[in-house]
Design a protein around this motif. Sequence first.
Motif, PDB file in Angstrom:
ATOM      1  N   SER A  19       0.879  -1.150   0.121  1.00 11.64           N
ATOM      2  CA  SER A  19      -0.029   0.232  -0.041  1.00 11.64           C
ATOM      3  C   SER A  19       0.857   1.249  -0.079  1.00 11.64           C
ATOM      4  O   SER A  19       2.018   1.141   0.518  1.00 11.64           O
ATOM      5  CB  SER A  19      -0.763   0.150   1.308  1.00 11.64           C
ATOM      6  OG  SER A  19      -1.991  -0.890   1.314  1.00 11.64           O
ATOM      7  N   LEU A  20       0.324   2.413  -0.443  1.00  9.93           N
ATOM      8  CA  LEU A  20       0.907   3.524  -0.540  1.00  9.93           C
ATOM      9  C   LEU A  20       0.127   4.454   0.252  1.00  9.93           C
ATOM     10  O   LEU A  20      -1.086   4.772  -0.131  1.00  9.93           O
ATOM     11  CB  LEU A  20       1.309   4.022  -1.951  1.00  9.93           C
ATOM     12  CG  LEU A  20       2.614   3.295  -2.878  1.00  9.93           C
ATOM     13  CD1 LEU A  20       2.462   4.140  -4.279  1.00  9.93           C
ATOM     14  CD2 LEU A  20       3.692   3.110  -2.099  1.00  9.93           C
ATOM     15  N   SER A  21       0.803   5.146   1.068  1.00 10.34           N
ATOM     16  CA  SER A  21       0.001   6.049   1.770  1.00 10.34           C
ATOM     17  C   SER A  21       0.053   7.595   0.913  1.00 10.34           C
ATOM     18  O   SER A  21       0.676   7.623  -0.028  1.00 10.34           O
ATOM     19  CB  SER A  21       0.366   6.585   3.243  1.00 10.34           C
ATOM     20  OG  SER A  21       1.982   7.039   3.188  1.00 10.34           O
ATOM     21  N   GLU A  22      -0.596   8.500   1.453  1.00 11.60           N
ATOM     22  CA  GLU A  22      -0.509   9.910   0.808  1.00 11.60           C
ATOM     23  C   GLU A  22       0.913  10.293   0.722  1.00 11.60           C
ATOM     24  O   GLU A  22       1.370  10.894  -0.187  1.00 11.60           O
ATOM     25  CB  GLU A  22      -1.513  11.001   1.503  1.00 11.60           C
ATOM     26  CG  GLU A  22      -1.787  12.030   0.671  1.00 11.60           C
ATOM     27  CD  GLU A  22      -2.716  13.215   1.220  1.00 11.60           C
ATOM     28  OE1 GLU A  22      -2.815  14.223   0.747  1.00 11.60           O
ATOM     29  OE2 GLU A  22      -3.410  12.690   2.036  1.00 11.60           O
ATOM     30  N   ASN A  23       1.779  10.344   1.871  1.00 10.45           N
ATOM     31  CA  ASN A  23       2.990  10.741   1.873  1.00 10.45           C
ATOM     32  C   ASN A  23       3.842   9.981   0.967  1.00 10.45           C
ATOM     33  O   ASN A  23       4.602  10.609   0.211  1.00 10.45           O
ATOM     34  CB  ASN A  23       3.491  10.611   3.328  1.00 10.45           C
ATOM     35  CG  ASN A  23       2.860  11.589   4.247  1.00 10.45           C
ATOM     36  OD1 ASN A  23       2.423  12.776   3.981  1.00 10.45           O
ATOM     37  ND2 ASN A  23       2.998  11.237   5.529  1.00 10.45           N
ATOM     38  N   ASP A  24       3.702   8.646   0.673  1.00  7.94           N
ATOM     39  CA  ASP A  24       4.239   8.006  -0.211  1.00  7.94           C
ATOM     40  C   ASP A  24       4.112   8.618  -1.591  1.00  7.94           C
ATOM     41  O   ASP A  24       4.831   8.539  -2.493  1.00  7.94           O
ATOM     42  CB  ASP A  24       4.096   6.572  -0.088  1.00  7.94           C
ATOM     43  CG  ASP A  24       4.697   5.808   1.224  1.00  7.94           C
ATOM     44  OD1 ASP A  24       5.604   6.435   1.789  1.00  7.94           O
ATOM     45  OD2 ASP A  24       3.760   4.795   1.768  1.00  7.94           O
ATOM     46  N   PHE A  25       2.820   8.515  -1.758  1.00 10.12           N
ATOM     47  CA  PHE A  25       2.362   8.966  -3.118  1.00 10.12           C
ATOM     48  C   PHE A  25       2.889  10.401  -3.388  1.00 10.12           C
ATOM     49  O   PHE A  25       3.293  10.472  -4.678  1.00 10.12           O
ATOM     50  CB  PHE A  25       0.803   9.033  -3.073  1.00 10.12           C
ATOM     51  CG  PHE A  25       0.371   8.599  -4.481  1.00 10.12           C
ATOM     52  CD1 PHE A  25       0.521   7.224  -5.121  1.00 10.12           C
ATOM     53  CD2 PHE A  25      -0.356   9.412  -5.175  1.00 10.12           C
ATOM     54  CE1 PHE A  25       0.179   6.825  -6.067  1.00 10.12           C
ATOM     55  CE2 PHE A  25      -0.744   9.094  -6.422  1.00 10.12           C
ATOM     56  CZ  PHE A  25      -0.523   7.752  -7.127  1.00 10.12           C
ATOM     57  N   GLN A  26       3.109  11.327  -2.547  1.00 12.75           N
ATOM     58  CA  GLN A  26       3.705  12.577  -2.779  1.00 12.75           C
ATOM     59  C   GLN A  26       5.116  12.391  -3.480  1.00 12.75           C
ATOM     60  O   GLN A  26       5.626  13.123  -4.235  1.00 12.75           O
ATOM     61  CB  GLN A  26       3.642  13.496  -1.572  1.00 12.75           C
ATOM     62  CG  GLN A  26       2.104  13.887  -1.185  1.00 12.75           C
ATOM     63  CD  GLN A  26       1.535  14.736  -2.334  1.00 12.75           C
ATOM     64  OE1 GLN A  26       2.242  15.493  -3.307  1.00 12.75           O
ATOM     65  NE2 GLN A  26       0.266  14.653  -2.532  1.00 12.75           N
ATOM     66  N   LEU A  27       5.995  11.398  -2.824  1.00 16.41           N
ATOM     67  CA  LEU A  27       6.977  11.233  -3.393  1.00 16.41           C
ATOM     68  C   LEU A  27       7.255  10.781  -4.767  1.00 16.41           C
ATOM     69  O   LEU A  27       8.065  11.246  -5.412  1.00 16.41           O
ATOM     70  CB  LEU A  27       7.647  10.051  -2.666  1.00 16.41           C
ATOM     71  CG  LEU A  27       8.171  10.216  -1.195  1.00 16.41           C
ATOM     72  CD1 LEU A  27       8.599   8.744  -0.407  1.00 16.41           C
ATOM     73  CD2 LEU A  27       9.245  11.128  -0.972  1.00 16.41           C
ATOM     74  N   LEU A  28       6.106  10.118  -5.347  1.00 14.13           N
ATOM     75  CA  LEU A  28       6.055   9.787  -6.889  1.00 14.13           C
ATOM     76  C   LEU A  28       5.410  11.010  -7.605  1.00 14.13           C
ATOM     77  O   LEU A  28       5.483  10.543  -8.832  1.00 14.13           O
ATOM     78  CB  LEU A  28       5.405   8.342  -6.837  1.00 14.13           C
ATOM     79  CG  LEU A  28       5.555   7.233  -6.073  1.00 14.13           C
ATOM     80  CD1 LEU A  28       4.637   6.210  -6.299  1.00 14.13           C
ATOM     81  CD2 LEU A  28       7.166   6.997  -6.734  1.00 14.13           C
ATOM     82  N   ASN A  29       5.280  11.825  -6.981  1.00  8.79           N
ATOM     83  CA  ASN A  29       4.420  12.942  -8.017  1.00  8.79           C
ATOM     84  C   ASN A  29       4.868  13.407  -9.190  1.00  8.79           C
ATOM     85  O   ASN A  29       4.452  13.294 -10.261  1.00  8.79           O
ATOM     86  CB  ASN A  29       4.067  14.081  -7.247  1.00  8.79           C
ATOM     87  CG  ASN A  29       3.090  14.892  -7.553  1.00  8.79           C
ATOM     88  OD1 ASN A  29       2.113  14.684  -8.171  1.00  8.79           O
ATOM     89  ND2 ASN A  29       3.758  16.330  -7.996  1.00  8.79           N
ATOM     90  N   ASP A  30       6.325  13.704  -9.217  1.00 13.36           N
ATOM     91  CA  ASP A  30       7.033  13.947 -10.326  1.00 13.36           C
ATOM     92  C   ASP A  30       7.062  12.793 -11.426  1.00 13.36           C
ATOM     93  O   ASP A  30       6.881  13.034 -12.678  1.00 13.36           O
ATOM     94  CB  ASP A  30       8.457  14.507 -10.130  1.00 13.36           C
ATOM     95  CG  ASP A  30       8.588  15.768  -9.350  1.00 13.36           C
ATOM     96  OD1 ASP A  30       7.495  16.447  -9.304  1.00 13.36           O
ATOM     97  OD2 ASP A  30       9.532  16.065  -8.708  1.00 13.36           O
ATOM     98  N   ALA A  31       7.436  11.776 -10.964  1.00 13.46           N
ATOM     99  CA  ALA A  31       7.463  10.495 -11.619  1.00 13.46           C
ATOM    100  C   ALA A  31       5.899  10.099 -12.451  1.00 13.46           C
ATOM    101  O   ALA A  31       5.974   9.877 -13.592  1.00 13.46           O
ATOM    102  CB  ALA A  31       7.866   9.347 -11.110  1.00 13.46           C
ATOM    103  N   LEU A  32       5.007  10.210 -11.528  1.00 12.97           N
ATOM    104  CA  LEU A  32       3.584  10.061 -12.209  1.00 12.97           C
ATOM    105  C   LEU A  32       2.990  11.121 -13.223  1.00 12.97           C
ATOM    106  O   LEU A  32       2.268  10.701 -14.035  1.00 12.97           O
ATOM    107  CB  LEU A  32       2.457  10.097 -11.235  1.00 12.97           C
ATOM    108  CG  LEU A  32       2.776   8.852 -10.030  1.00 12.97           C
ATOM    109  CD1 LEU A  32       1.841   8.835  -8.644  1.00 12.97           C
ATOM    110  CD2 LEU A  32       2.320   7.514 -10.827  1.00 12.97           C
ATOM    111  N   LEU A  33       3.825  12.281 -13.065  1.00 12.82           N
ATOM    112  CA  LEU A  33       3.317  13.518 -13.959  1.00 12.82           C
ATOM    113  C   LEU A  33       4.076  12.905 -15.340  1.00 12.82           C
ATOM    114  O   LEU A  33       3.609  13.268 -16.381  1.00 12.82           O
ATOM    115  CB  LEU A  33       3.873  14.850 -13.420  1.00 12.82           C
ATOM    116  CG  LEU A  33       2.906  15.393 -12.507  1.00 12.82           C
ATOM    117  CD1 LEU A  33       3.600  16.511 -11.913  1.00 12.82           C
ATOM    118  CD2 LEU A  33       1.353  15.562 -12.902  1.00 12.82           C
TER     119      LEU A  33
END
Length: 102
Positions: A19-33
């Motif tokens: 699972s990814l929490s919101e904090n984990d997901f923020q780390l991936l923000n640039d990659a997801l964009l």
Amino acid sequence: MALDFYDIGDNKRTLRLFSLSENDFQLLNDALLELEKLSGLNIDYYGTTKIYSQQVQVLSTYIQNIASELNDFGSEKIKKDSLMQLDKYLCKVKEGFLIIGD
């Protein structure tokens, strides 16, 4: 908000891989964009998203690039370590993921 990751072939969702929490997901923000620009894939935070092996590979490459630019000191080291751990999770499944949001 959390996102649960399952093997894409696990239609009954019997084994959550991670699972990814919101904090984990923020780390991936640039990659997801970047992934969204290339493939049009947009993760549904409240529904179900399928991400296939080629998209996982692209995401993994961006995560590695972002992590390589971070320093090995202080908060950047923590972020770098977290990104590399997430990358290890992503590389475990060959066919892709079924991502379930809440």
